[in-house]
Design a protein around this motif. Structure first.
Motif, mmCIF file in Angstrom:
data_model
loop_
_atom_site.group_PDB
_atom_site.id
_atom_site.type_symbol
_atom_site.label_atom_id
_atom_site.label_comp_id
_atom_site.label_asym_id
_atom_site.label_seq_id
_atom_site.Cartn_x
_atom_site.Cartn_y
_atom_site.Cartn_z
ATOM 1 N N ALA A 107 -7.858 2.257 31.851
ATOM 2 C CA ALA A 107 -6.583 1.663 31.460
ATOM 3 C C ALA A 107 -6.778 0.228 30.982
ATOM 4 C CB ALA A 107 -5.602 1.703 32.626
ATOM 5 N N GLU A 108 -7.575 -0.539 31.734
ATOM 6 C CA GLU A 108 -7.789 -1.934 31.377
ATOM 7 C C GLU A 108 -8.679 -2.058 30.142
ATOM 8 O OE1 GLU A 108 -9.009 -4.510 34.479
ATOM 9 O OE2 GLU A 108 -7.270 -4.083 35.745
ATOM 10 N N PHE A 109 -9.690 -1.184 30.029
ATOM 11 C CA PHE A 109 -10.582 -1.280 28.884
ATOM 12 C C PHE A 109 -9.853 -0.958 27.586
ATOM 13 C CE2 PHE A 109 -13.860 0.322 25.954
ATOM 14 C CZ PHE A 109 -14.684 -0.795 25.923
ATOM 15 N N ILE A 110 -9.035 0.084 27.600
ATOM 16 C CA ILE A 110 -8.260 0.433 26.412
ATOM 17 C C ILE A 110 -7.309 -0.697 26.048
ATOM 18 C CG2 ILE A 110 -6.488 1.990 25.504
ATOM 19 C CD1 ILE A 110 -7.831 4.235 27.098
ATOM 20 N N SER A 111 -6.727 -1.326 27.065
ATOM 21 C CA SER A 111 -5.805 -2.434 26.820
ATOM 22 C C SER A 111 -6.505 -3.583 26.109
ATOM 23 C CB SER A 111 -5.203 -2.927 28.144
ATOM 24 O OG SER A 111 -4.373 -1.944 28.721
ATOM 25 N N ILE A 112 -7.732 -3.929 26.545
ATOM 26 C CA ILE A 112 -8.409 -5.062 25.926
ATOM 27 C C ILE A 112 -8.941 -4.706 24.541
ATOM 28 C CG2 ILE A 112 -9.013 -6.104 28.139
ATOM 29 C CD1 ILE A 112 -11.863 -5.122 27.740
ATOM 30 N N VAL A 113 -9.322 -3.436 24.333
ATOM 31 C CA VAL A 113 -9.750 -3.020 22.992
ATOM 32 C C VAL A 113 -8.605 -3.212 21.999
ATOM 33 C CG1 VAL A 113 -10.370 -1.040 21.550
ATOM 34 C CG2 VAL A 113 -11.535 -1.400 23.728
ATOM 35 N N LEU A 115 -5.918 -5.142 22.492
ATOM 36 C CA LEU A 115 -5.556 -6.551 22.462
ATOM 37 C C LEU A 115 -6.479 -7.345 21.547
ATOM 38 C CD1 LEU A 115 -3.770 -8.812 23.661
ATOM 39 C CD2 LEU A 115 -5.494 -9.073 25.452
ATOM 40 N N PHE A 116 -7.781 -7.089 21.629
ATOM 41 C CA PHE A 116 -8.745 -7.847 20.839
ATOM 42 C C PHE A 116 -8.905 -7.319 19.413
ATOM 43 C CE2 PHE A 116 -11.052 -8.829 25.059
ATOM 44 C CZ PHE A 116 -10.238 -9.929 25.269
ATOM 45 N N CYS A 117 -8.855 -5.997 19.231
ATOM 46 C CA CYS A 117 -9.187 -5.402 17.937
ATOM 47 C C CYS A 117 -7.989 -5.024 17.078
ATOM 48 C CB CYS A 117 -10.035 -4.148 18.144
ATOM 49 S SG CYS A 117 -11.574 -4.425 19.019
ATOM 50 N N ALA A 118 -6.866 -4.715 17.693
ATOM 51 C CA ALA A 118 -5.772 -4.127 16.916
ATOM 52 C C ALA A 118 -4.422 -4.767 17.175
ATOM 53 C CB ALA A 118 -5.698 -2.629 17.208
ATOM 54 N N SER A 119 -4.415 -5.994 17.637
ATOM 55 C CA SER A 119 -3.132 -6.652 17.855
ATOM 56 C C SER A 119 -2.524 -7.057 16.517
ATOM 57 C CB SER A 119 -3.318 -7.898 18.731
ATOM 58 O OG SER A 119 -4.003 -8.912 18.027
ATOM 59 N N GLY A 120 -1.215 -7.103 16.476
ATOM 60 C CA GLY A 120 -0.535 -7.537 15.262
ATOM 61 C C GLY A 120 -0.949 -8.941 14.874
ATOM 62 N N THR A 121 -1.160 -9.796 15.889
ATOM 63 C CA THR A 121 -1.572 -11.175 15.636
ATOM 64 C C THR A 121 -2.929 -11.213 14.948
ATOM 65 O OG1 THR A 121 -0.390 -11.873 17.631
ATOM 66 C CG2 THR A 121 -1.967 -13.427 16.691
ATOM 67 N N GLY A 122 -3.879 -10.410 15.448
ATOM 68 C CA GLY A 122 -5.208 -10.409 14.861
ATOM 69 C C GLY A 122 -5.233 -9.834 13.453
ATOM 70 N N ILE A 123 -4.526 -8.723 13.273
ATOM 71 C CA ILE A 123 -4.501 -8.078 11.960
ATOM 72 C C ILE A 123 -3.839 -8.972 10.925
ATOM 73 C CG2 ILE A 123 -3.559 -6.131 10.654
ATOM 74 C CD1 ILE A 123 -3.875 -4.451 13.204
ATOM 75 N N PHE A 124 -2.661 -9.501 11.277
ATOM 76 C CA PHE A 124 -1.967 -10.372 10.329
ATOM 77 C C PHE A 124 -2.748 -11.664 10.114
ATOM 78 C CE2 PHE A 124 1.132 -13.775 9.448
ATOM 79 C CZ PHE A 124 1.593 -13.315 8.216
ATOM 80 N N GLY A 125 -3.346 -12.183 11.189
ATOM 81 C CA GLY A 125 -4.129 -13.410 11.070
ATOM 82 C C GLY A 125 -5.302 -13.240 10.132
ATOM 83 N N LEU A 144 -6.928 -17.844 23.461
ATOM 84 C CA LEU A 144 -6.427 -16.918 24.470
ATOM 85 C C LEU A 144 -7.463 -15.838 24.767
ATOM 86 C CD1 LEU A 144 -4.100 -15.908 26.249
ATOM 87 C CD2 LEU A 144 -3.220 -14.663 24.268
ATOM 88 N N ASP A 145 -8.137 -15.346 23.724
ATOM 89 C CA ASP A 145 -9.120 -14.279 23.899
ATOM 90 C C ASP A 145 -10.310 -14.728 24.744
ATOM 91 O OD1 ASP A 145 -7.573 -12.601 22.431
ATOM 92 O OD2 ASP A 145 -8.841 -12.575 20.644
ATOM 93 N N LEU A 146 -10.697 -15.994 24.618
ATOM 94 C CA LEU A 146 -11.832 -16.516 25.383
ATOM 95 C C LEU A 146 -11.606 -16.345 26.880
ATOM 96 C CD1 LEU A 146 -14.501 -18.147 25.601
ATOM 97 C CD2 LEU A 146 -13.086 -20.219 25.575
ATOM 98 N N PHE A 147 -10.442 -16.785 27.349
ATOM 99 C CA PHE A 147 -10.150 -16.713 28.775
ATOM 100 C C PHE A 147 -9.788 -15.292 29.210
ATOM 101 C CE2 PHE A 147 -9.355 -21.150 27.605
ATOM 102 C CZ PHE A 147 -10.103 -21.803 28.574
ATOM 103 N N THR A 148 -9.119 -14.563 28.314
ATOM 104 C CA THR A 148 -8.772 -13.180 28.644
ATOM 105 C C THR A 148 -10.031 -12.341 28.832
ATOM 106 O OG1 THR A 148 -6.749 -13.372 27.321
ATOM 107 C CG2 THR A 148 -7.460 -11.160 27.910
ATOM 108 N N ALA A 149 -10.998 -12.503 27.931
ATOM 109 C CA ALA A 149 -12.258 -11.760 28.024
ATOM 110 C C ALA A 149 -13.000 -12.111 29.310
ATOM 111 C CB ALA A 149 -13.133 -12.054 26.811
ATOM 112 N N ALA A 150 -12.986 -13.380 29.674
ATOM 113 C CA ALA A 150 -13.685 -13.807 30.887
ATOM 114 C C ALA A 150 -13.072 -13.178 32.135
ATOM 115 C CB ALA A 150 -13.650 -15.335 30.996
ATOM 116 N N ILE A 151 -11.756 -13.159 32.196
ATOM 117 C CA ILE A 151 -11.084 -12.603 33.366
ATOM 118 C C ILE A 151 -11.321 -11.094 33.470
ATOM 119 C CG2 ILE A 151 -8.838 -12.138 34.399
ATOM 120 C CD1 ILE A 151 -9.851 -14.998 34.743
#
Length: 237
Positions: A107-113, A115-125, A144-151
């Motif tokens: 559940a958590e791994f899919i969420s971060i995939v 969040l990091f790879c397919a978020s609207g923010t990332g795609i539009f950015g 945000l990704d730096l700290f999120t990945a670490a946690i």
């Protein structure tokens, strides 16, 4: 030069490595609290993006049909199977442990995939970075990704750092394709695209915080549908 794409990917990789090394030293209560905070931050980004919506029916229609398509294609199950295959060898090579609960890990791994790879923010950015050279959105996401990945790496291990690879590939392709995509869009289409990404970011936030396990991966096709739907709705209505 794709500065934003590179910075974001490096932050995910570095955060994943740092979190995996420091995982046992980090206070569990701190990690739990920060995970909730990251969920709220994701919701905040999502709400901010949703407020830019121009054609609400088009966005809602895209989210519904996109989710139906994702469910029929079993996208989330496909990602889960791929994650399961990668998890075991990485855990052996890196000699790191993941959470005891397999379901929680998935559940958590899919969420971060997502969040990091397919978020609207990332795609539009990435699209904005490619067409205008403005890397602000991706660099803000990178922080945000730096700290999120670490946690997340503190509990999931080194596998989190590997998410930087598909993230770089996806965002780089979008950056390179921006010159072809952006001229075909209108301000309304871009606004609705951002809003649709905001819906996914909001759902991701709920999932990260453990409030509701939305099938985020199955919702991804909505990002492909929303621009055409927005254009059609604008022209017809």
């Amino acid at each position: 030069m794709p500065v934003g794409v590179i910075v974001d990917s490096i932050c995910v990789f570095a955060g994943g490595i740092a979190g995996a090394f420091l995982g046992k030293r980090l206070d569990k209560n701190l990690c739990s609290t920060l995970t909730l905070v990251f969920g709220v931050c994701s919701m905040t980004l999502g709400i901010t993006s949703i407020t830019k919506m121009e054609q609400m029916p088009a966005v809602i229609f895209a989210v519904i049909l996109g989710t139906v398509a994702g469910e029929l294609l079993h996208l989330e199950k496909g990602i889960a199977k791929a994650a399961e295959k990668v998890q075991a060898p990485v855990a052996r090579i890196m000699k790191t442990d993941t959470k005891d609960s397999r379901d929680t890990f998935m559940a958590e791994f899919i969420s971060i995939v997502v969040l990091f790879c397919a978020s609207g923010t990332g795609i539009f950015g990435a699209l904005q970075s490619g067409i205008t050279g403005d890397h602000t959105i991706l660099i803000s996401k990178a922080i945000l990704d730096l700290f999120t990945a670490a946690i997340f790496a503190a509990s999931l291990g080194f596998i989190v750092s590997l998410v930087a690879v598909p993230q770089f590939v996806i965002l780089m392709l979008l950056y390179l394709c921006a010159g072809l995509i952006m001229p075909l869009t209108t301000d309304t289409m871009l606004a609705d695209f951002t809003a649709c990404g905001g819906v996914l970011m909001l759902a991701t936030g709920f999932r990260i915080a453990g409030i509701k396990q939305f099938p985020i991966a199955n919702m991804l096709p909505a990002m492909a549908f929303v621009m055409p739907f927005s254009w059609i709705w604008t022209q017809v209505m």
